[in-house]
Design a protein around this motif. Structure first.
Motif, short mmCIF file in Angstrom:
data_model
loop_
_atom_site.label_atom_id
_atom_site.label_comp_id
_atom_site.label_asym_id
_atom_site.label_seq_id
_atom_site.Cartn_x
_atom_site.Cartn_y
_atom_site.Cartn_z
N HIS A 6 -2.02 -10.24 0.23
CA HIS A 6 -2.47 -8.89 -0.12
C HIS A 6 -1.52 -8.25 -1.14
O HIS A 6 -0.32 -8.53 -1.16
CB HIS A 6 -2.56 -8.02 1.14
CG HIS A 6 -3.37 -6.80 0.96
ND1 HIS A 6 -2.87 -5.63 0.43
CD2 HIS A 6 -4.68 -6.55 1.23
CE1 HIS A 6 -3.82 -4.72 0.39
NE2 HIS A 6 -4.93 -5.25 0.89
N ALA A 7 -2.05 -7.36 -1.95
CA ALA A 7 -1.25 -6.69 -2.99
C ALA A 7 -0.20 -5.75 -2.41
O ALA A 7 0.85 -5.53 -3.02
CB ALA A 7 -2.18 -5.92 -3.93
N ASP A 8 -0.45 -5.20 -1.23
CA ASP A 8 0.47 -4.22 -0.63
C ASP A 8 1.50 -4.94 0.25
O ASP A 8 1.14 -5.64 1.20
CB ASP A 8 -0.35 -3.22 0.20
CG ASP A 8 0.47 -2.05 0.68
OD1 ASP A 8 1.63 -2.24 1.11
OD2 ASP A 8 -0.06 -0.92 0.64
#
Length: 164
Positions: free
Chosen positions: A43-45
């Motif tokens: 995930h990007a976060d």
């Protein structure tokens, strides 16, 4: 992208969940659907990826898609993800030297984990029947230790270990 995961991320961004709550919710989500692990790990976060690390830090066996996710997390750009994942991998390579006070984790560890010999000796000496019963099922115990556990759990009538 998974709708359940994105709902959690939206709640986090709206500050309805703090960082630890987000990690806890992700752990729960991964317990329900382990196939999401690669998605969470990529995930990007970074706070979402941290949830994958928390999930993988639990003592249970890693689910099938975990090796690739572990590799991704070990190479993570964020040190708050990468360093804890490295610590989890290192800890999994060491025998368990102490047990939590109680709960499912204790039962799982007694029956399945690589336990330090000093801990096993302490557990045998303590002689708790429930603990010994679980310990006797641990496939990682050497045969001589397993026999000692079984003897302690089921003492011969009239022996000094026999409570009757």
């Amino acid at each position: 992208m998974d709708d359940r995961l994105e709902r959690l991320v939206r709640q986090y961004r709206r500050e309805l969940l703090n960082r630890d709550e987000l990690a806890g919710e992700i752990v729960e989500l991964l317990h329900r659907d382990r196939a999401l692990l690669p998605i969470v790990a990529g995930h990007a976060d970074a706070d979402v990826r941290r949830g994958a690390v928390v999930f993988l830090s639990e003592p249970w066996p890693w689910p099938d898609p975990s090796r690739a996710a572990v590799d991704v997390l070990l190479r993570d750009e964020d040190p708050e993800v990468r360093a804890p994942m490295a610590a989890v991998v290192e800890a999994r390579g060491r025998p368990v030297t102490e047990l939590p006070a109680n709960g499912y984790e204790v039962r799982y560890l007694l029956a399945n984990a690589d336990l330090a010999r000093t801990l096993v000796d302490e557990l045998i000496a303590a002689g708790d029947p429930y603990t010994l019963e679980l310990l006797a099922t641990n496939p990682g115990l050497p045969p001589d230790v397993r026999q000692a556990v079984i003897r302690r759990a089921n003492p011969a009538p009239g022996s000094s270990a026999d409570p009757g």
